[in-house]
Design a protein around this motif. Structure first.
Motif, PDB file in Angstrom:
ATOM      1  N   UNK A  89      85.570 -65.274 -83.822  1.00 39.09           N
ATOM      2  CA  UNK A  89      86.066 -65.138 -82.446  1.00 39.09           C
ATOM      3  C   UNK A  89      86.829 -66.406 -82.051  1.00 39.09           C
ATOM      4  N   UNK A  90      86.284 -67.565 -82.376  1.00 41.43           N
ATOM      5  CA  UNK A  90      86.975 -68.824 -82.083  1.00 41.43           C
ATOM      6  C   UNK A  90      88.322 -68.902 -82.771  1.00 41.43           C
ATOM      7  N   UNK A  91      88.371 -68.444 -84.021  1.00 38.88           N
ATOM      8  CA  UNK A  91      89.640 -68.446 -84.758  1.00 38.88           C
ATOM      9  C   UNK A  91      90.662 -67.542 -84.076  1.00 38.88           C
ATOM     10  N   UNK A  92      90.232 -66.377 -83.621  1.00 34.23           N
ATOM     11  CA  UNK A  92      91.144 -65.458 -82.924  1.00 34.23           C
ATOM     12  C   UNK A  92      91.700 -66.130 -81.670  1.00 34.23           C
ATOM     13  N   UNK A 147      86.924 -77.069 -77.489  1.00 32.32           N
ATOM     14  CA  UNK A 147      85.994 -77.409 -76.405  1.00 32.32           C
ATOM     15  C   UNK A 147      85.650 -76.184 -75.569  1.00 32.32           C
ATOM     16  N   UNK A 148      86.654 -75.393 -75.234  1.00 32.68           N
ATOM     17  CA  UNK A 148      86.411 -74.194 -74.434  1.00 32.68           C
ATOM     18  C   UNK A 148      85.526 -73.213 -75.193  1.00 32.68           C
ATOM     19  N   UNK A 149      85.805 -73.012 -76.468  1.00 31.92           N
ATOM     20  CA  UNK A 149      85.005 -72.084 -77.267  1.00 31.92           C
ATOM     21  C   UNK A 149      83.553 -72.572 -77.362  1.00 31.92           C
ATOM     22  N   UNK A 159      76.841 -58.327 -79.457  1.00 32.68           N
ATOM     23  CA  UNK A 159      78.140 -57.781 -79.051  1.00 32.68           C
ATOM     24  C   UNK A 159      78.605 -58.343 -77.723  1.00 32.68           C
ATOM     25  N   UNK A 160      77.699 -58.382 -76.740  1.00 27.49           N
ATOM     26  CA  UNK A 160      78.055 -58.947 -75.439  1.00 27.49           C
ATOM     27  C   UNK A 160      78.401 -60.424 -75.564  1.00 27.49           C
ATOM     28  N   UNK A 169      84.908 -64.328 -76.388  1.00 22.47           N
ATOM     29  CA  UNK A 169      86.327 -64.018 -76.550  1.00 22.47           C
ATOM     30  C   UNK A 169      87.054 -64.069 -75.210  1.00 22.47           C
ATOM     31  N   UNK A 170      86.487 -63.434 -74.196  1.00 27.23           N
ATOM     32  CA  UNK A 170      87.142 -63.396 -72.889  1.00 27.23           C
ATOM     33  C   UNK A 170      87.194 -64.775 -72.237  1.00 27.23           C
TER      34      UNK A 170
END
Length: 145
Positions: free
Chosen positions: A17-20, A62-64, A78-79, A85-86
């Protein structure tokens, strides 16, 4: 051993998810700077572009990190992944907005200014913009906690 494997799998999924989010950030930066960012940084070896990209990458990291900590993981994996991601994409959006706003109050086009290397040194605007990404990331991260 099962717990270790499960935790490793969760870490892998959050890493993806971080990579995306980092890839989306890269595309966003590519859109606000002239030329193709891959070519400008890796082929032309533009130091200003590298400084800005470094600041953005650190900022997104940092945000991730904060997004994972604030994720809705207690509601299930999943949540947690979706909220991370959001939150990460929100961070990219805010950072790109700040880039555009800084560009409005500075002389010339910010995207072009940061790419103006002066000999073997990046333009000072590149350092400022890189720091703006990191500073914005701290603000977004604080909002998540």
């Amino acid at each position: 051993m099962t717990e270790i494997m499960e935790s490793a799998g969760v870490a892998l999924l959050y890493g993806l998810v971080g990579f995306v989010v980092m890839a989306v950030g890269f595309v966003a930066l590519d859109l606000v700077t002239p030329g193709k960012l891959v070519q400008v940084v890796w082929t032309e070896r533009n130091r200003g572009a590298a400084v800005v990209l470094t600041g953005q990458t650190l900022g997104i990291g940092l945000v991730i990190a904060q997004a994972i900590g604030a994720s809705e993981s207690q509601l299930g994996l999943g949540y947690g992944l979706v909220s991370t991601l959001l939150y990460g994409l929100a961070g990219v959006l805010v950072m790109t907005f700040v880039f555009a706003m800084v560009g409005l109050v500075t002389p010339g086009k910010m995207g072009s200014s940061v790419l103006q290397d002066e000999g073997d040194r990046p333009h000072p605007a590149a350092w400022v913009q890189g720091a703006m990404y990191v500073g914005t990331a701290f603000m977004v991260g604080a909002a998540l906690t």
